[in-house]
Write an enzyme that holds these catalytic residues in place. Sequence first.
Site, PDB file in Angstrom:
ATOM      1  CE  LYS A  19      16.579  23.427  17.401  1.00  0.00           C
ATOM      2  NZ  LYS A  19      15.530  22.514  17.924  1.00  0.00           N
ATOM      3  CB  SER A  39      19.410  26.250  19.471  1.00  0.00           C
ATOM      4  OG  SER A  39      20.825  26.345  19.437  1.00  0.00           O
ATOM      5  CE1 TYR A  93      19.402  22.513  15.414  1.00  0.00           C
ATOM      6  CE2 TYR A  93      20.871  24.255  16.168  1.00  0.00           C
ATOM      7  CZ  TYR A  93      20.074  23.160  16.445  1.00  0.00           C
ATOM      8  OH  TYR A  93      19.939  22.720  17.747  1.00  0.00           O
TER       9      TYR A  93
HETATM   10  P1  NAD Z   1      19.632  13.813  20.235  1.00  0.00           P
HETATM   11  O1  NAD Z   1      20.035  13.587  18.833  1.00  0.00           O
HETATM   12  O2  NAD Z   1      20.180  12.948  21.311  1.00  0.00           O
HETATM   13  O3  NAD Z   1      18.043  13.812  20.365  1.00  0.00           O
HETATM   14  C1  NAD Z   1      17.184  14.169  19.324  1.00  0.00           C
HETATM   15  C2  NAD Z   1      16.051  13.171  19.287  1.00  0.00           C
HETATM   16  O4  NAD Z   1      15.078  13.592  18.318  1.00  0.00           O
HETATM   17  C3  NAD Z   1      16.504  11.769  18.878  1.00  0.00           C
HETATM   18  O5  NAD Z   1      15.991  10.834  19.808  1.00  0.00           O
HETATM   19  C4  NAD Z   1      15.904  11.579  17.492  1.00  0.00           C
HETATM   20  O6  NAD Z   1      15.567  10.231  17.198  1.00  0.00           O
HETATM   21  C5  NAD Z   1      14.661  12.445  17.611  1.00  0.00           C
HETATM   22  N1  NAD Z   1      14.115  12.837  16.295  1.00  0.00           N
HETATM   23  C6  NAD Z   1      14.795  13.239  15.197  1.00  0.00           C
HETATM   24  N2  NAD Z   1      13.938  13.485  14.180  1.00  0.00           N
HETATM   25  C7  NAD Z   1      12.688  13.229  14.651  1.00  0.00           C
HETATM   26  C8  NAD Z   1      11.391  13.279  14.072  1.00  0.00           C
HETATM   27  N3  NAD Z   1      11.205  13.638  12.798  1.00  0.00           N
HETATM   28  N4  NAD Z   1      10.324  12.950  14.847  1.00  0.00           N
HETATM   29  C9  NAD Z   1      10.512  12.571  16.139  1.00  0.00           C
HETATM   30  N5  NAD Z   1      11.715  12.495  16.734  1.00  0.00           N
HETATM   31  C10 NAD Z   1      12.789  12.813  15.995  1.00  0.00           C
HETATM   32  O7  NAD Z   1      20.039  15.335  20.517  1.00  0.00           O
HETATM   33  P2  NAD Z   1      19.758  16.350  21.719  1.00  0.00           P
HETATM   34  O8  NAD Z   1      20.985  17.162  21.838  1.00  0.00           O
HETATM   35  O9  NAD Z   1      19.202  15.682  22.913  1.00  0.00           O
HETATM   36  O10 NAD Z   1      18.655  17.277  21.029  1.00  0.00           O
HETATM   37  C11 NAD Z   1      17.384  17.551  21.561  1.00  0.00           C
HETATM   38  C12 NAD Z   1      16.949  18.930  21.094  1.00  0.00           C
HETATM   39  O11 NAD Z   1      17.808  19.911  21.668  1.00  0.00           O
HETATM   40  C13 NAD Z   1      17.026  19.155  19.577  1.00  0.00           C
HETATM   41  O12 NAD Z   1      15.895  19.901  19.166  1.00  0.00           O
HETATM   42  C14 NAD Z   1      18.284  19.989  19.422  1.00  0.00           C
HETATM   43  O13 NAD Z   1      18.249  20.768  18.248  1.00  0.00           O
HETATM   44  C15 NAD Z   1      18.219  20.823  20.672  1.00  0.00           C
HETATM   45  N6  NAD Z   1      19.455  21.461  21.101  1.00  0.00           N
HETATM   46  C16 NAD Z   1      20.557  20.710  21.398  1.00  0.00           C
HETATM   47  C17 NAD Z   1      21.712  21.348  21.829  1.00  0.00           C
HETATM   48  C18 NAD Z   1      22.954  20.568  22.163  1.00  0.00           C
HETATM   49  O14 NAD Z   1      24.027  21.180  22.285  1.00  0.00           O
HETATM   50  N7  NAD Z   1      22.882  19.265  22.339  1.00  0.00           N
HETATM   51  C19 NAD Z   1      21.746  22.743  21.964  1.00  0.00           C
HETATM   52  C20 NAD Z   1      20.607  23.472  21.663  1.00  0.00           C
HETATM   53  C21 NAD Z   1      19.469  22.828  21.238  1.00  0.00           C
END
Ligand code: NAD
Length: 249
Positions: free
Chosen positions: A160, A141, A156
Amino acid sequence: THLLDGKVAVISGAASPRGIGLATARMFARHGARVAILDLNEADASAAAASLGAAHRGYACDVTDRDACQATIERIVREFDRIDVLVNNAGITQPAKLLDIDAAGWDRILDVNLRGVLYLSQAVLPQMKKQRSGSIACMSSVSAQRGGGILGGPHYSAAKAGVLGLAKAMAREFGIDGIRVNCVTPGLIQTDINAGKISDEKRAEILTGIPLNRLGGVDDVAGAFLFLASDLSSYITGAVIDVNGGMLI
Ligand code: NAD
């Protein structure tokens, strides 16, 4: 246009309907991959897989559970015969001030975002080694690069940033086996992880720092994962791709 024909891809945390994981799974499927969707809940994972078509399957797998990672990957190898791509996407976030972080909060954030990458990669690497090829892409991230940011707390950011180091170490150790390991560092992407958590005011303020003048969409990130998963990136390993609209310029 079928960049992943014949390939099998495993994507963690990919059941969330509006998440980056499912968008990536959808894009991979369109490019000819068979996809194994992992998430906490079996019914959700199976429904997500079914939405992609009959060639895909969903599995319950908590990435913080080492035995579950091993057992799930063994099952996937039995059912799909091979694994070409792993996307370590599962993650959770939590806003926090440094002085408020307690042991449980630290452990939870580090476990899912960082330990989970270790466990799932450890489960997949022996199979990729056997095949003498593979691509692992890890979700980091912009929070790792900026020391925080928008929604994630310091734990976090640390988790990351840890992903970047772990991915580079894996790239170094397994390059000799034909396995590539890279990271994606998204900025603010519109998903459930931040839905409803950003006021219009905050959003306008954030946009002043984004040269492309918009928040990211899930397909912006999926596209970077597609590139890293495909042979288009065959000489790229240990790299970090920023998908942030220019936030760090
Ligand atoms: P989201 O919450 O929609 O998706 C995250 C998914 O991970 C969910 O389906 C959840 O059930 C699953 N999850 C959580 N804990 C888990 C575990 N212990 N084992 C297996 N699955 C698990 O959010 P997103 O935004 O799609 O996030 C996806 C990734 O992207 C994450 O790693 C997040 O940190 C990263 N990210 C998101 C953003 C953003 O702005 N949305 C920015 C940078 C990084």
